[in-house]
Design a protein around this motif. Structure first.
Motif, PDB file in Angstrom:
ATOM      1  N   TYR A 174      65.896  43.549  66.653  1.00  0.00           N
ATOM      2  CA  TYR A 174      64.916  42.488  66.381  1.00  0.00           C
ATOM      3  C   TYR A 174      63.919  42.990  65.333  1.00  0.00           C
ATOM      4  N   PRO A 175      64.302  43.078  64.081  1.00  0.00           N
ATOM      5  CA  PRO A 175      63.440  43.658  63.045  1.00  0.00           C
ATOM      6  C   PRO A 175      62.406  42.667  62.526  1.00  0.00           C
ATOM      7  N   ASP A 176      61.343  43.236  62.005  1.00  0.00           N
ATOM      8  CA  ASP A 176      60.289  42.455  61.333  1.00  0.00           C
ATOM      9  C   ASP A 176      59.906  43.231  60.075  1.00  0.00           C
ATOM     10  N   TYR A 177      60.233  42.698  58.908  1.00  0.00           N
ATOM     11  CA  TYR A 177      59.897  43.335  57.634  1.00  0.00           C
ATOM     12  C   TYR A 177      58.763  42.552  56.990  1.00  0.00           C
ATOM     13  N   SER A 178      57.836  43.298  56.415  1.00  0.00           N
ATOM     14  CA  SER A 178      56.754  42.613  55.687  1.00  0.00           C
ATOM     15  C   SER A 178      56.251  43.496  54.566  1.00  0.00           C
ATOM     16  N   PHE A 179      55.859  42.894  53.504  1.00  0.00           N
ATOM     17  CA  PHE A 179      55.202  43.587  52.391  1.00  0.00           C
ATOM     18  C   PHE A 179      54.293  42.589  51.698  1.00  0.00           C
ATOM     19  N   GLY A 180      53.414  43.111  50.897  1.00  0.00           N
ATOM     20  CA  GLY A 180      52.509  42.197  50.217  1.00  0.00           C
ATOM     21  C   GLY A 180      51.488  42.912  49.361  1.00  0.00           C
ATOM     22  N   LEU A 181      50.637  42.139  48.765  1.00  0.00           N
ATOM     23  CA  LEU A 181      49.541  42.608  47.921  1.00  0.00           C
ATOM     24  C   LEU A 181      48.249  42.026  48.445  1.00  0.00           C
ATOM     25  N   THR A 182      47.190  42.820  48.355  1.00  0.00           N
ATOM     26  CA  THR A 182      45.854  42.299  48.650  1.00  0.00           C
ATOM     27  C   THR A 182      44.985  42.543  47.435  1.00  0.00           C
ATOM     28  N   LEU A 183      44.324  41.538  46.981  1.00  0.00           N
ATOM     29  CA  LEU A 183      43.490  41.611  45.787  1.00  0.00           C
ATOM     30  C   LEU A 183      42.100  41.096  46.119  1.00  0.00           C
ATOM     31  N   SER A 184      41.105  41.898  45.761  1.00  0.00           N
ATOM     32  CA  SER A 184      39.718  41.493  45.962  1.00  0.00           C
ATOM     33  C   SER A 184      38.953  41.762  44.668  1.00  0.00           C
ATOM     34  N   ILE A 185      38.405  40.703  44.099  1.00  0.00           N
ATOM     35  CA  ILE A 185      37.686  40.816  42.826  1.00  0.00           C
ATOM     36  C   ILE A 185      36.210  40.512  43.077  1.00  0.00           C
ATOM     37  N   PRO A 186      35.350  41.530  42.964  1.00  0.00           N
ATOM     38  CA  PRO A 186      33.915  41.260  43.146  1.00  0.00           C
ATOM     39  C   PRO A 186      33.379  40.412  41.991  1.00  0.00           C
ATOM     40  N   ILE A 187      32.586  39.470  42.332  1.00  0.00           N
ATOM     41  CA  ILE A 187      32.047  38.594  41.288  1.00  0.00           C
ATOM     42  C   ILE A 187      31.008  39.326  40.446  1.00  0.00           C
ATOM     43  N   ARG A 188      30.146  40.124  41.083  1.00  0.00           N
ATOM     44  CA  ARG A 188      29.126  40.871  40.336  1.00  0.00           C
ATOM     45  C   ARG A 188      29.182  42.368  40.631  1.00  0.00           C
ATOM     46  N   ASN A 189      29.390  42.734  41.876  1.00  0.00           N
ATOM     47  CA  ASN A 189      29.543  44.150  42.253  1.00  0.00           C
ATOM     48  C   ASN A 189      28.309  44.972  41.874  1.00  0.00           C
ATOM     49  N   ARG A 190      27.151  44.459  42.205  1.00  0.00           N
ATOM     50  CA  ARG A 190      25.904  45.104  41.787  1.00  0.00           C
ATOM     51  C   ARG A 190      25.674  46.447  42.469  1.00  0.00           C
ATOM     52  N   GLN A 191      26.154  46.623  43.685  1.00  0.00           N
ATOM     53  CA  GLN A 191      25.980  47.916  44.351  1.00  0.00           C
ATOM     54  C   GLN A 191      26.733  49.012  43.600  1.00  0.00           C
ATOM     55  N   ALA A 192      28.000  48.740  43.254  1.00  0.00           N
ATOM     56  CA  ALA A 192      28.783  49.740  42.522  1.00  0.00           C
ATOM     57  C   ALA A 192      28.209  49.977  41.131  1.00  0.00           C
ATOM     58  N   GLN A 193      27.719  48.918  40.502  1.00  0.00           N
ATOM     59  CA  GLN A 193      27.111  49.074  39.177  1.00  0.00           C
ATOM     60  C   GLN A 193      25.866  49.961  39.256  1.00  0.00           C
ATOM     61  N   ALA A 194      25.067  49.744  40.290  1.00  0.00           N
ATOM     62  CA  ALA A 194      23.852  50.554  40.432  1.00  0.00           C
ATOM     63  C   ALA A 194      24.202  52.014  40.713  1.00  0.00           C
ATOM     64  N   ASP A 195      25.219  52.255  41.546  1.00  0.00           N
ATOM     65  CA  ASP A 195      25.611  53.630  41.833  1.00  0.00           C
ATOM     66  C   ASP A 195      26.162  54.324  40.588  1.00  0.00           C
TER      67      ASP A 195
END
Length: 593
Positions: A432-453
């Motif tokens: 009884y197999p279950d195969y799965s794969f995929g992509l996850t994509l997250s695009i910050p709109i401004r990402n001000r914390q990373a910019q400040a760091d």
């Protein structure tokens, strides 16, 4: 906290015979300032161990901690960002959606859990279960291993299962055993990808070991220079005692001569009083010189021991070397001295190493500006088994009996037993197999914390560059001042020696004139004072020269090389042999002394 054996070997007949070589060796073995600084090396090594497991470096005195490197408290590390076994897209038991597994730290982690449950539930209908209430009892277990790699890759392997019984009349298997196995990995492709993003702490910790080594070398240089100055001061105070004793002898002889002349009537009695006052003044000078010498001996003993016990406290310090004599080539030209300082000063080395730390931080912060894109794949296999009621062909199991369509119940043919082995076999064979794969994509709109760091990391890098230039300017000024101090001290010695020659000849002349009746007691006393002052000035000038030379070597960070000190001896706290210092006394005192 016991003193090294070398210290005991230098004590003979209640006297501590100490050369410059012995002093440096004892500093490396016993000095507590060096001992305290030595722990920074251990701290740096524990940071390497901790970061290789996925944690953050704790740091130590002298290390540079970038505020742009941590999202929260110091010590979070890479494990704070990893996912858990339940996944972010449904977990092992998730329905039709893709299942994502991963997380952990650089050190693999194994886990195991087990539970037992009994539950009785009332039902509103008997259509499904055949009974008005159901009592279920079960045991479950889960085990697995997870790990995170420096490339950003994470994996998780999970196995588990359960065994349950129920009072329901409709289950196919009772008791029922099911098993599962899940294998999954996750790989970031942008944010969090590669060693630059995930090995920052390891790279910083390894680099900080060099910072700790440089800071330790700086402490050794500072401590040795301080103890050398203690030794020069002790020699100076010893000379001051000699000068004070000589001045007292002159005053006592003058008092004796004056008493004799008063007795024969060739000198006024007031001159005896004047000479006696001079003796008292010289006695006071001698006591001051002797107590200064005693205090300096205590400083040296404290610096050269882990603890000053009764034997060392009672021992009289006997120096085996003298104040250094001026040499024509004792310091190099200024340009060469500046090159030595810039090449050897630990402060410059440490700042340049901190540049490397900050470059690692900048790389990590730039990576955090990227979108998060991850690829994942998961394989899950299941198995199901248990005790199953066997019915005649065409009949259906219902509770402990078989149901015949339209004719009621008939006895069962038998019971097919099953359990963990059958369920695991189905799992391993992938029934009884279950195969799965995929992509996850997250695009910050401004990402001000990373910019400040990221901006902060760049600002810290530029601040370090400014500090480096500030260090270089200060070091250049210190080297220039130290070289000027050596030149001035040599001139002072030359002038002081000529002054001593003049004062000695003046005193001799005054004494001869006094014997002929052509001088006075006051002038003789004044000449004696001038000679004592001139000799004291010569001693002070020679001490100033010795300290100026030590300061120059400290400012150019050539003290260790000058005295042939092996830094590894300071690290281990054990000197196989005393440093071979050219021009100094033998490391051990003669047996006959």
């Amino acid at each position: 906290m016991s003193n090294s054996d070398r210290l005991r070997s230098l004590v003979r007949d209640g006297k501590l015979y100490l050369s410059v070589s012995d002093a440096i060796a004892l500093v490396l073995e016993n000095n507590l300032d060096i001992a305290v600084s030595r722990y920074s090396l251990g701290y740096a090594q524990t940071d390497i161990l901790r970061t290789q497991g996925g944690g953050a470096a704790r740091g130590f005195t002298g290390s540079f901690q970038s505020a742009a490197l941590f999202a929260g408290a110091i010590g979070g590390g890479v494990s704070a960002s990893g996912g858990g076994g339940s996944g972010r897209a449904g977990g092992v038991s998730g329905g039709a959606s893709a299942t994502q597994l991963g997380g952990g730290s650089f050190d693999p982690s194994a886990f195991f859990s087990m539970g037992w449950d009994r539950n009785t539930s009332p039902l509103g209908t008997t259509v499904v279960t055949g009974v008005p209430f159901v009592t279920s009892q079960g045991t479950s277990y889960t085990t697995g291993v997870t790990q995170f790699f420096q490339t950003g890759t994470s994996y998780q392997v999970v196995m588990g299962g359960s065994r349950g019984t129920t009072t329901s009349l409709t289950p196919v298997f009772n008791p029922q055993v099911n098993t599962f196995m899940a294998v999954g990995f996750t790989q970031p492709l942008l944010n969090g990808f590669g060693r630059r993003a995930n090995s920052t702490q390891i790279r910083i910790a390894k680099n900080d070991l060099k910072v700790a080594d440089s800071g330790f070398r700086q402490q050794v240089i500072t401590t040795i220079s301080q103890v050398l100055n203690y030794y020069w001061d002790f020699l100076t105070f010893s000379e001051n005692v000699r000068v004070a004793e000589q001045a007292l002898a002159y005053a006592q002889k003058l008092l004796s001569d004056n008493k004799r002349q008063v007795e024969i009537g060739t000198l006024a009695p007031i001159e005896v009083v004047r000479a006696d006052s001079e003796v008292a003044a010289r006695q006071q000078d001698l006591i001051v010189a002797q107590t200064n010498l005693q205090q300096q001996a205590e400083l040296i003993k404290t610096a050269l021991t882990r603890q000053v016990d009764s034997e060392i406290a009672a021992a009289q310090l006997v120096p085996q070397d003298k104040l250094p004599e001026p040499q024509t080539d004792d310091v190099p030209p200024l340009d060469d001295a500046l090159k030595l300082a810039f090449a050897n000063r630990p402060e410059i080395e440490q700042t340049e190493l901190k540049f490397r730390d900050q470059d690692y931080t900048i790389q990590a912060r730039r990576n955090s500006l990227l979108p998060s894109l991850s690829v994942f794949a998961t394989y899950i296999a299941s198995g199901l088994s248990g005790n199953q009621l066997l019915c005649p062909p065409g009949d259906t199991a219902y509770g402990p009996q078989c149901v015949v369509s339209g004719d009621g119940f008939v006895p069962s043919v038998g019971v097919s037993t099953g359990g963990v082995n059958e369920a695991l076999s189905q799992t391993w064979q992938g029934h009884y197999p279950d195969y799965s794969f995929g992509l996850t994509l997250s695009i910050p709109i401004r990402n001000r914390q990373a910019q400040a760091d990221a901006a902060r990391a760049l600002l810290e890098r530029r601040q370090l560059e400014t500090q480096l230039q500030q260090y270089k300017n200060n070091i250049a000024q210190q080297v220039r001042s130290a070289e000027i101090g050596v030149v001035q001290a040599k001139a002072q010695i030359e002038a002081a020696r000529k002054a001593v020659t003049l004062a000695a000849q003046t005193l001799d002349a005054e004494q001869k004139k006094f014997q002929l009746g052509e001088s006075t007691v006051f002038l003789v006393i004044q000449a004696q004072r001038d000679l004592a002052t001139a000799e004291g000035n010569e001693v002070k000038a020679r001490s100033t020269y010795a300290k100026a030379l030590t300061l120059f070597r400290q400012q150019t960070a050539t003290v260790l090389k000058q005295y042939n000190v092996e830094l590894n001896d300071a690290v281990t706290g054990h000197v196989e042999r005393s440093p071979n210092i050219p021009g100094t006394h033998s490391p051990s005192a003669p047996q006959g002394q």
